[in-house]
Design a protein around this motif. Structure first.
Motif, PDB file in Angstrom:
ATOM      1  N   HIS A   1       1.179  -1.764   2.830  1.00 35.14           N
ATOM      2  CA  HIS A   1       0.703  -2.234   1.898  1.00 35.14           C
ATOM      3  C   HIS A   1       1.634  -3.369   1.117  1.00 35.14           C
TER       4      HIS A   1
ATOM      5  N   HIS B   1      -1.163   4.598  -3.551  1.00 35.13           N
ATOM      6  CA  HIS B   1      -0.053   4.931  -4.227  1.00 35.13           C
ATOM      7  C   HIS B   1      -0.603   6.327  -4.989  1.00 35.13           C
TER       8      HIS B   1
ATOM      9  N   PRO C   1       3.593  -6.839  -7.746  1.00 36.02           N
ATOM     10  CA  PRO C   1       2.866  -7.635  -8.877  1.00 36.02           C
ATOM     11  C   PRO C   1       3.041  -6.562 -10.154  1.00 36.02           C
ATOM     12  N   ASN C   2       3.152  -7.333 -11.459  1.00 37.90           N
ATOM     13  CA  ASN C   2       2.893  -6.701 -12.665  1.00 37.90           C
ATOM     14  C   ASN C   2       4.036  -5.693 -13.030  1.00 37.90           C
TER      15      ASN C   2
ATOM     16  N   ARG D   1       6.770   2.104  -9.256  1.00 41.71           N
ATOM     17  CA  ARG D   1       5.798   1.976 -10.270  1.00 41.71           C
ATOM     18  C   ARG D   1       5.262   3.150 -11.021  1.00 41.71           C
TER      19      ARG D   1
ATOM     20  N   ASP E   1       4.814  -2.822  -0.869  1.00 42.45           N
ATOM     21  CA  ASP E   1       4.006  -3.248  -2.133  1.00 42.45           C
ATOM     22  C   ASP E   1       4.530  -4.722  -2.480  1.00 42.45           C
TER      23      ASP E   1
ATOM     24  N   TYR F   1      -8.079   1.971  -5.549  1.00 36.69           N
ATOM     25  CA  TYR F   1      -7.211   2.013  -6.373  1.00 36.69           C
ATOM     26  C   TYR F   1      -7.585   2.563  -7.725  1.00 36.69           C
TER      27      TYR F   1
ATOM     28  N   GLN G   1      -5.534  -7.678  -0.227  1.00 31.90           N
ATOM     29  CA  GLN G   1      -6.049  -8.779  -1.101  1.00 31.90           C
ATOM     30  C   GLN G   1      -5.613  -8.535  -2.538  1.00 31.90           C
ATOM     31  N   ALA G   2      -4.765  -9.066  -3.090  1.00 29.05           N
ATOM     32  CA  ALA G   2      -4.312  -8.887  -4.543  1.00 29.05           C
ATOM     33  C   ALA G   2      -5.345  -9.407  -5.403  1.00 29.05           C
TER      34      ALA G   2
ATOM     35  N   ARG H   1      -6.853  -2.754 -16.160  1.00 34.33           N
ATOM     36  CA  ARG H   1      -6.099  -3.816 -16.653  1.00 34.33           C
ATOM     37  C   ARG H   1      -5.999  -5.004 -15.464  1.00 34.33           C
ATOM     38  N   LEU H   2      -6.621  -4.540 -14.306  1.00 37.43           N
ATOM     39  CA  LEU H   2      -6.483  -5.718 -13.146  1.00 37.43           C
ATOM     40  C   LEU H   2      -7.913  -6.295 -12.775  1.00 37.43           C
TER      41      LEU H   2
ATOM     42  N   ARG I   1     -11.137  -3.447  -0.353  1.00 41.86           N
ATOM     43  CA  ARG I   1     -10.469  -2.578  -1.688  1.00 41.86           C
ATOM     44  C   ARG I   1     -11.260  -2.542  -2.796  1.00 41.86           C
TER      45      ARG I   1
HETATM   46  O1  LIG Z   1       0.026  -4.133  -5.737  1.00 44.06           O
HETATM   47  C1  LIG Z   1      -0.384  -2.924  -6.186  1.00 44.06           C
HETATM   48  O2  LIG Z   1      -0.807  -2.163  -5.356  1.00 44.06           O
HETATM   49  C2  LIG Z   1      -0.557  -2.875  -7.348  1.00 44.06           C
HETATM   50  C3  LIG Z   1      -1.000  -3.627  -8.276  1.00 44.06           C
HETATM   51  C4  LIG Z   1      -1.588  -4.983  -8.237  1.00 44.06           C
HETATM   52  C5  LIG Z   1      -2.843  -4.705  -7.742  1.00 44.06           C
HETATM   53  O3  LIG Z   1      -3.138  -3.942  -7.313  1.00 44.06           O
HETATM   54  C6  LIG Z   1      -3.467  -6.078  -7.462  1.00 44.06           C
HETATM   55  O4  LIG Z   1      -2.974  -7.289  -7.930  1.00 44.06           O
HETATM   56  O5  LIG Z   1      -4.348  -6.246  -6.559  1.00 44.06           O
HETATM   57  C7  LIG Z   1      -0.681  -3.212  -9.874  1.00 44.06           C
HETATM   58  O6  LIG Z   1      -0.550  -2.005 -10.154  1.00 44.06           O
HETATM   59  O7  LIG Z   1      -0.611  -4.004 -10.689  1.00 44.06           O
END
Ligand SMILES: O=C(O)/C=C(\CC(=O)C(=O)O)C(=O)O
Length: 313
Positions: A37, A187, A267-268, A224, A263, A163, A81-82, A136-137, A130
């Motif tokens: 990941h 996670h 991010p974030n 996290r 990870d 997720y 993919q983010a 929030r994402l 995914r």
């Molecule tokens: O990297 C991760 O797994 C978790 C992320 C970011 C995410 O999922 C993304 O941007 O695609 C998060 O909790 O901000």
């Protein structure tokens, strides 16, 4: 490693860049270990961030990711993919294509994706999609659209990565358990680790895995999830102790359905950016024997992402 670059975009206020100069892990990864990941960001000048993104990161290139892989002692990566790239998978696919076969990927697609596009991604090394439910994402995608995507990608033998936050599992249960593919949870479904490991919330997650043998979990992201720390910084090799009982429980009960990843580039994160070498040193606290470590880091990810090379492991 080279330093993070901001590129053409303005980063989200308070954005934390990944840690440069990660330490050498004390834990020696088993031969063939997979970082299952991790992400690439841009570079934005080449692969622009998506207009609908919820955050703008620093750039994190494939070269930097693969330098980290070599430094830490991993053999391969699974590049996920983010959300800052939306359903534009070009940066992730470019990373796979330039990995010399050492990376596979997980994409984000919309209902409008064509069979030819799925096939092209498959040829580049994509093996899953995914579905992100962290509010929030991403913006909400109707479940019938996601189910249609899952049915289509299953024909390529792909799986679905999900997720979500632990509090949302009851509401999402019926959808998740109807998915026709292998399902990989990011996670551990983000447990609240200040609650008891044997309490009802985490028990529901364990029940999800117990009742559904197609469900796997990444036991990743202690940085996290942790509330107490200590942080994986300044030589700390016993970091995130409050996450250990949760991850260890999953590894020990489902040793053949767990994955681990750094990870990177994280991010974030708002509190601190971990030293990825010290993050690798978290692994032996949750997978306590050589046998469990090999399943977590080699056998399981190889079976899922490189089945053609996995010798019935
Ligand atoms: O990297 C991760 O797994 C978790 C992320 C970011 C995410 O999922 C993304 O941007 O695609 C998060 O909790 O901000």
């Amino acid at each position: 490693m080279s330093k993070p670059v901001t590129g053409d975009f303005t980063k989200t206020a308070g954005w934390m860049d990944w840690y440069t100069g990660p330490s050498q892990p004390a834990f020696q990864l088993p031969a063939g270990a997979v970082d299952a990941h991790c992400h690439v960001f841009g570079p934005g000048a080449e692969f622009p961030y998506a207009p609908e993104r919820k955050y703008t990161p620093c750039d994190a290139s494939k070269q930097q990711l693969y330098a980290l892989r070599d430094h830490l002692g991993f053999a391969r990566n699974v590049v996920v993919q983010a959300t800052c790239h939306g359903a534009d998978n070009r940066a992730m696919v470019d990373a796979l294509v330039h990995s010399g076969g050492k990376a596979r990927g997980v994409a984000t697609v919309k209902r409008s994706v064509s069979d030819a596009e799925i096939q092209a991604m498959h040829d580049a090394g994509v093996r899953g999609v995914r579905f992100n439910f962290v509010k929030r994402l991403v913006d909400f995608t109707p479940k019938d659209e996601l189910m249609e995507i899952a049915a289509r990608i299953s024909k390529w033998g792909w799986h679905v990565v999900i997720y979500f936050e632990a509090v949302d599992l009851p509401e999402l249960w019926d959808f998740f358990t109807a998915l026709p593919t292998t399902v990989v949870v990011d996670h551990m479904g983000r447990p609240d680790v200040s609650k008891p490991v044997d309490g009802p919330e985490f028990e529901l997650f364990l029940k999800f895995m117990r009742q559904h043998p197609n469900v796997w979990s990444k036991v990743s992201c202690p940085e996290r999830l942790s509330v107490t720390g200590p942080k994986a910084l300044d030589g700390e090799r016993h970091a995130y102790v409050d996450v250990i009982p949760f991850a260890r429980r999953v590894v020990e009960e489902f040793p053949d359905r767990v994955l681990w990843g750094t990870d990177w580039p994280h991010p974030n994160l708002k509190d601190h950016m971990p030293d990825d070498g010290l993050l690798v040193d978290f692994i032996p606290h949750i997978a306590t024997t050589a046998e469990l470590q090999k399943k977590l880091l080699v056998d399981n990810p190889m079976r899922l992402y490189w089945p053609e090379e996995s010798k019935g492991a």
